[in-house]
Design a protein around this motif. Sequence first.
Motif, PDB file in Angstrom:
ATOM      1  N   TYR B 280      -4.287   2.242   7.332  1.00  0.00           N
ATOM      2  CA  TYR B 280      -5.352   1.509   6.625  1.00  0.00           C
ATOM      3  C   TYR B 280      -4.858   1.042   5.252  1.00  0.00           C
ATOM      4  CZ  TYR B 280      -9.181   0.386   3.595  1.00  0.00           C
ATOM      5  OH  TYR B 280      -9.949  -0.284   2.678  1.00  0.00           O
ATOM      6  N   LEU B 281      -4.217   1.950   4.512  1.00  0.00           N
ATOM      7  CA  LEU B 281      -3.765   1.583   3.158  1.00  0.00           C
ATOM      8  C   LEU B 281      -2.751   0.434   3.195  1.00  0.00           C
ATOM      9  CD1 LEU B 281      -3.545   5.060   1.385  1.00  0.00           C
ATOM     10  CD2 LEU B 281      -5.081   3.169   0.802  1.00  0.00           C
ATOM     11  N   ALA B 282      -1.866   0.446   4.204  1.00  0.00           N
ATOM     12  CA  ALA B 282      -0.880  -0.636   4.320  1.00  0.00           C
ATOM     13  C   ALA B 282      -1.579  -1.968   4.623  1.00  0.00           C
ATOM     14  CB  ALA B 282       0.122  -0.305   5.414  1.00  0.00           C
ATOM     15  N   ALA B 283      -2.632  -1.918   5.450  1.00  0.00           N
ATOM     16  CA  ALA B 283      -3.392  -3.134   5.778  1.00  0.00           C
ATOM     17  C   ALA B 283      -4.239  -3.573   4.588  1.00  0.00           C
ATOM     18  CB  ALA B 283      -4.285  -2.877   6.989  1.00  0.00           C
ATOM     19  N   MET B 284      -4.839  -2.579   3.903  1.00  0.00           N
ATOM     20  CA  MET B 284      -5.651  -2.899   2.724  1.00  0.00           C
ATOM     21  C   MET B 284      -4.811  -3.591   1.653  1.00  0.00           C
ATOM     22  SD  MET B 284      -7.120  -0.447  -0.225  1.00  0.00           S
ATOM     23  CE  MET B 284      -5.462  -0.571  -0.910  1.00  0.00           C
ATOM     24  N   ARG B 285      -3.577  -3.098   1.459  1.00  0.00           N
ATOM     25  CA  ARG B 285      -2.700  -3.723   0.454  1.00  0.00           C
ATOM     26  C   ARG B 285      -2.361  -5.159   0.865  1.00  0.00           C
ATOM     27  NH1 ARG B 285       0.353   1.560   1.016  1.00  0.00           N
ATOM     28  NH2 ARG B 285      -0.581   2.891  -0.571  1.00  0.00           N
ATOM     29  N   ALA B 286      -2.148  -5.378   2.155  1.00  0.00           N
ATOM     30  CA  ALA B 286      -1.850  -6.738   2.633  1.00  0.00           C
ATOM     31  C   ALA B 286      -3.058  -7.649   2.397  1.00  0.00           C
ATOM     32  CB  ALA B 286      -1.479  -6.704   4.109  1.00  0.00           C
ATOM     33  N   ALA B 287      -4.258  -7.122   2.660  1.00  0.00           N
ATOM     34  CA  ALA B 287      -5.472  -7.926   2.423  1.00  0.00           C
ATOM     35  C   ALA B 287      -5.641  -8.194   0.933  1.00  0.00           C
ATOM     36  CB  ALA B 287      -6.698  -7.206   2.980  1.00  0.00           C
ATOM     37  N   ALA B 288      -5.305  -7.201   0.100  1.00  0.00           N
ATOM     38  CA  ALA B 288      -5.386  -7.399  -1.356  1.00  0.00           C
ATOM     39  C   ALA B 288      -4.430  -8.517  -1.773  1.00  0.00           C
ATOM     40  CB  ALA B 288      -5.034  -6.101  -2.082  1.00  0.00           C
ATOM     41  N   ASN B 289      -3.245  -8.553  -1.166  1.00  0.00           N
ATOM     42  CA  ASN B 289      -2.273  -9.609  -1.487  1.00  0.00           C
ATOM     43  C   ASN B 289      -2.808 -10.980  -1.059  1.00  0.00           C
ATOM     44  OD1 ASN B 289      -0.652  -7.693  -2.583  1.00  0.00           O
ATOM     45  ND2 ASN B 289       0.749  -7.547  -0.826  1.00  0.00           N
ATOM     46  N   PHE B 290      -3.523 -11.005   0.072  1.00  0.00           N
ATOM     47  CA  PHE B 290      -4.144 -12.260   0.514  1.00  0.00           C
ATOM     48  C   PHE B 290      -5.151 -12.742  -0.548  1.00  0.00           C
ATOM     49  CE2 PHE B 290      -7.338 -14.806   2.674  1.00  0.00           C
ATOM     50  CZ  PHE B 290      -6.578 -15.633   3.485  1.00  0.00           C
ATOM     51  N   ALA B 291      -5.934 -11.800  -1.072  1.00  0.00           N
ATOM     52  CA  ALA B 291      -6.949 -12.176  -2.079  1.00  0.00           C
ATOM     53  C   ALA B 291      -6.280 -12.740  -3.324  1.00  0.00           C
ATOM     54  CB  ALA B 291      -7.804 -10.968  -2.432  1.00  0.00           C
TER      55      ALA B 291
END
Lengths: 136, 476
Positions: B280-291
């Motif tokens: 989850y944290l790895a995906a959350m960081r990727a989504a944060a980078n998208f933002a």
Amino acid sequence: MNFEVLEHTADIGFRAWGPAFENMLAAAAQALVSIAVEIGTVRDAEPYPIAAKGEDRESLLVNWLNEVLYYVDGRQVAFRRFDVKSCGEWQVSGIGWGEPRSEAHPAKLIVKGVTYHQLSVTNCAEGWQCTVFLDI
Amino acid sequence: MQLHRLDEWRVRIDRDERRGMKTHVIAFASEPILSQIRKDLSLEQAMNVATLPGIAGPSLAMPDIHQGYGFPIGGVAATDYRHGVVSPGGVGFDINCGVRLMGTTLTEADVRPRLKETVDQIFRDIPCGTGGKGPFDISPRQLEGVLSRGAPYMVEQGFGETRDNEFSEAGGCLQEADPDAVSSRAKERGRPQLGTVGSGNHFLEIQTVESIHDEAAASAMHLEPGRIVVLLHCGSRGLGHQVCTDYLAEMGAAMKRHDIAVPDRQLACVPVQSPEGQSYLAAMRAAANFAWANRQCILHLLRGSLRKLYGAGTHVRVLYDVCHNIAKREKHVVDGVKRDVLVHRKGATRAFPPNHHEIPQDYKHIGQPVFVPGSMGTASWILTGADGAMRETFGSVCHGAGRLLSRTAARKGRNAREVQDALAARGIIVRSETRDGILEEIPEAYKDVDEVIAVVTGAGLAKPVARLRPMGVIKG
């Protein structure tokens, strides 16, 4: 129309009902779509197969609605109606009847997700009903 | 519920208030703010957060707190990075929803005579509202770059200037992001939406600096009365929403495996160190980078709009970019012991004090800038983090004014034209894709931002730098 829209300080929800659990799922899907899209002119032109499973009634409902939301927001489909059938314990398969979204049926609200907040699924004299809140 | 007032700005709910609480709740609230907070379930939600396994220190409520899903919006909770949990609900559906403030070389005297033209130009150039498509047609391979490397990747692709991400939390990119942890559905939902503001409470606002409250900090940020700044509030769009949905669906079963029970299903959580938690944290960081890449793309479009109108010599620079829906690994002192924690900020902004190593050199002496947008048509604030935030709130403060009325209640008995006319009479031009977009965000739907600021500055969590007055609002 087997649903009504409810309000919540920051967000929006609905109550949906039907004589059987599967009818309630169809009504809930319709409620979600009508909150997200202007469905006035949507035709039930094409069938979109949608399936979901859960660990219990509540998670099945949330997962089913998330599948519908994925079609609405990800695949850009607008739906007119849903047929839902049970196909195992906490597992359903259904058909959403609708068409690709166009300017004729614009978006009303962007629904971010379906939540468990104050979620309820109950069996009453008239059948089944649920209350669901959406993060928008 | 027993609330113990500690001083003018703080109340406490003891740990023994309810079974299962592992710590107490501290809410930062004056009496007027507290009476508003008590109208919804937000304090009960802060008590639910206090039951999370491995929570370190108190469950915190900021003065803009309001009822959310699982976590209250305006909630902060730190969990032990080795023995605690991560909760996607503590980040929210809109991962790295945040605020980017941009300074310009324009003044109110330049923009005021051309305000309508300026707002219309930006409204044409920057996609807002429910329309899903942005002008950045990126390939699946470029999306991988966005997810791994965030805003700096967009600059490399030609959508920005070299120094843009120097002034951003984490430099506009979280390390250890894994695009493979993001589902193909999330990528499909998000890819066409890069460079779009979205709807709801997301917006872009042209503002002027109304007053300066800290000369040194204002000078470091090149702010002076009458200077035009642009405040952007948006997040990770459908990509982040789908990441949250995907992992919440997985966590139900994972919680059973890890023998974790929570009082609200939306608080679903797993151990940080479990495979599910790390994924989850790895995906959350990727989504944060998208933002961050999304906000970078919008900055690029804004530069285009302003240069079209005011000439090629018009400069737009990032003053800072902060996220307010995120979980970050940080070191904090808890009860006198330095600990490795995961700070969940759900509708709360990081606010590190002066000299913290994560603050860019130009701002080191003033502290990390924090932006607190008010409601449409009311003031916004620039603050800087203060030492009190490090001592009491894991380096965090509020993120906005906080909603007071439901969207339906806000629409009731009001007419969008009249709202627009009333704002225009005060010199504020509003553009929105829909009438509801205007009605739902009326100033009356929110708490008084000045009162929220009084609490966080009174409590020593942050210092006021400048008050910004809106001129043009582009609503999602």
